[in-house]
Write a protein that holds these residues in place. Structure first.
Motif, PDB file in Angstrom:
ATOM      1  N   THR A 138      70.173  90.911 -19.465  1.00 14.40           N
ATOM      2  CA  THR A 138      69.528  89.705 -19.979  1.00 14.40           C
ATOM      3  C   THR A 138      68.966  89.978 -21.373  1.00 14.40           C
ATOM      4  N   PRO A 139      69.237  89.079 -22.328  1.00 12.38           N
ATOM      5  CA  PRO A 139      68.661  89.267 -23.662  1.00 12.38           C
ATOM      6  C   PRO A 139      67.186  88.832 -23.685  1.00 12.38           C
ATOM      7  N   TYR A 140      66.370  89.596 -24.385  1.00 16.67           N
ATOM      8  CA  TYR A 140      64.952  89.283 -24.558  1.00 16.67           C
ATOM      9  C   TYR A 140      64.593  89.444 -26.026  1.00 16.67           C
ATOM     10  N   ALA A 141      63.944  88.424 -26.588  1.00 15.60           N
ATOM     11  CA  ALA A 141      63.441  88.524 -27.955  1.00 15.60           C
ATOM     12  C   ALA A 141      62.211  89.425 -27.958  1.00 15.60           C
ATOM     13  N   LEU A 142      62.031  90.159 -29.042  1.00 14.47           N
ATOM     14  CA  LEU A 142      60.853  91.013 -29.155  1.00 14.47           C
ATOM     15  C   LEU A 142      59.577  90.194 -28.984  1.00 14.47           C
ATOM     16  N   ARG A 143      59.552  88.983 -29.499  1.00 11.59           N
ATOM     17  CA  ARG A 143      58.388  88.101 -29.336  1.00 11.59           C
ATOM     18  C   ARG A 143      58.070  87.917 -27.850  1.00 11.59           C
ATOM     19  N   TRP A 144      59.093  87.630 -27.028  1.00  8.90           N
ATOM     20  CA  TRP A 144      58.911  87.458 -25.588  1.00  8.90           C
ATOM     21  C   TRP A 144      58.353  88.740 -24.973  1.00  8.90           C
ATOM     22  N   ILE A 145      58.885  89.874 -25.398  1.00  8.06           N
ATOM     23  CA  ILE A 145      58.438  91.157 -24.851  1.00  8.06           C
ATOM     24  C   ILE A 145      56.968  91.401 -25.190  1.00  8.06           C
ATOM     25  N   TYR A 146      56.581  91.121 -26.430  1.00  9.83           N
ATOM     26  CA  TYR A 146      55.159  91.251 -26.797  1.00  9.83           C
ATOM     27  C   TYR A 146      54.288  90.382 -25.892  1.00  9.83           C
ATOM     28  N   LEU A 147      54.677  89.136 -25.698  1.00 11.49           N
ATOM     29  CA  LEU A 147      53.886  88.237 -24.867  1.00 11.49           C
ATOM     30  C   LEU A 147      53.850  88.722 -23.421  1.00 11.49           C
ATOM     31  N   HIS A 148      54.962  89.241 -22.935  1.00 10.47           N
ATOM     32  CA  HIS A 148      54.991  89.786 -21.583  1.00 10.47           C
ATOM     33  C   HIS A 148      54.053  90.987 -21.472  1.00 10.47           C
ATOM     34  N   LEU A 149      54.057  91.870 -22.468  1.00 11.62           N
ATOM     35  CA  LEU A 149      53.151  93.012 -22.440  1.00 11.62           C
ATOM     36  C   LEU A 149      51.693  92.569 -22.456  1.00 11.62           C
TER      37      LEU A 149
END
Length: 173
Positions: A138-149
């Motif tokens: 699954t592709p994830y944008a770095l922005r999404w990853i930051y928000l998930h963290l």
């Protein structure tokens, strides 16, 4: 001499700046909050499980978040080919289940290495950069990853507040 988790200074998040700078500052603040909840405790206190039968402990949270940093930032966002630190297919909760008081200093050092390596791995990536999850693709944008963290840290820092209060009564702001 017994090792104790060192004190940490939490830097306030600046109220202005670019989106990327704001996200990085908020992650740094959440990281420091976790370490602040552990400050001054020895390995036995850090590994104490406050609510049986749960294996949740402050030390387990440090180990888990080192695993999270590695998995989301280094492996998914930056595409580094890395294995797990503490978990395995046959031991998916090793980050919590295998937290040992004697290993606290090493686990904190691993956490610091992982956060530094994660920051370095994504330093030059744009927020729109897409990485792929190593298992699902699954592709994830770095922005999404930051928000998930941020979600992950906020949830676990709430746990850390309660765990610390169970150990010695200290509450944090």
């Amino acid at each position: 001499m017994t090792w104790t988790a060192p004190a940490v200074e939490r830097t306030p998040v600046p109220p202005t700046g670019t989106e990327a700078a704001q996200l990085r500052a908020r992650i740094a603040h959440q990281r420091a909050t976790l370490l602040d909840r552990c400050a001054g405790l020895n390995g036995e206190q850090l590994a104490r499980r406050a609510i049986p039968p749960s294996t949740l402990s402050l030390l387990g949270l440090v180990r888990h978040l080192a695993e999270v940093e590695r998995g989301w930032l280094r492996t998914t966002a930056a595409g580094e080919q890395l294995g797990y630190l503490y978990c395995a297919t046959d031991n998916p909760d090793g980050d919590f289940d295998d937290a040992r008081p004697a290993d606290a200093a090493d686990d904190f050092a691993a956490y610091h290495r992982e956060t530094a390596a994660a920051d370095a791995a994504i330093r030059d990536l744009a927020l729109d950069h897409e990485g792929r999850h190593p298992i699902t693709g699954t592709p994830y944008a770095l922005r999404w990853i930051y928000l998930h963290l941020l979600e992950e840290y906020a949830r676990h820092n709430g746990h850390a507040d309660l765990l610390r209060q169970c150990v010695d009564g200290r509450t944090g702001a």
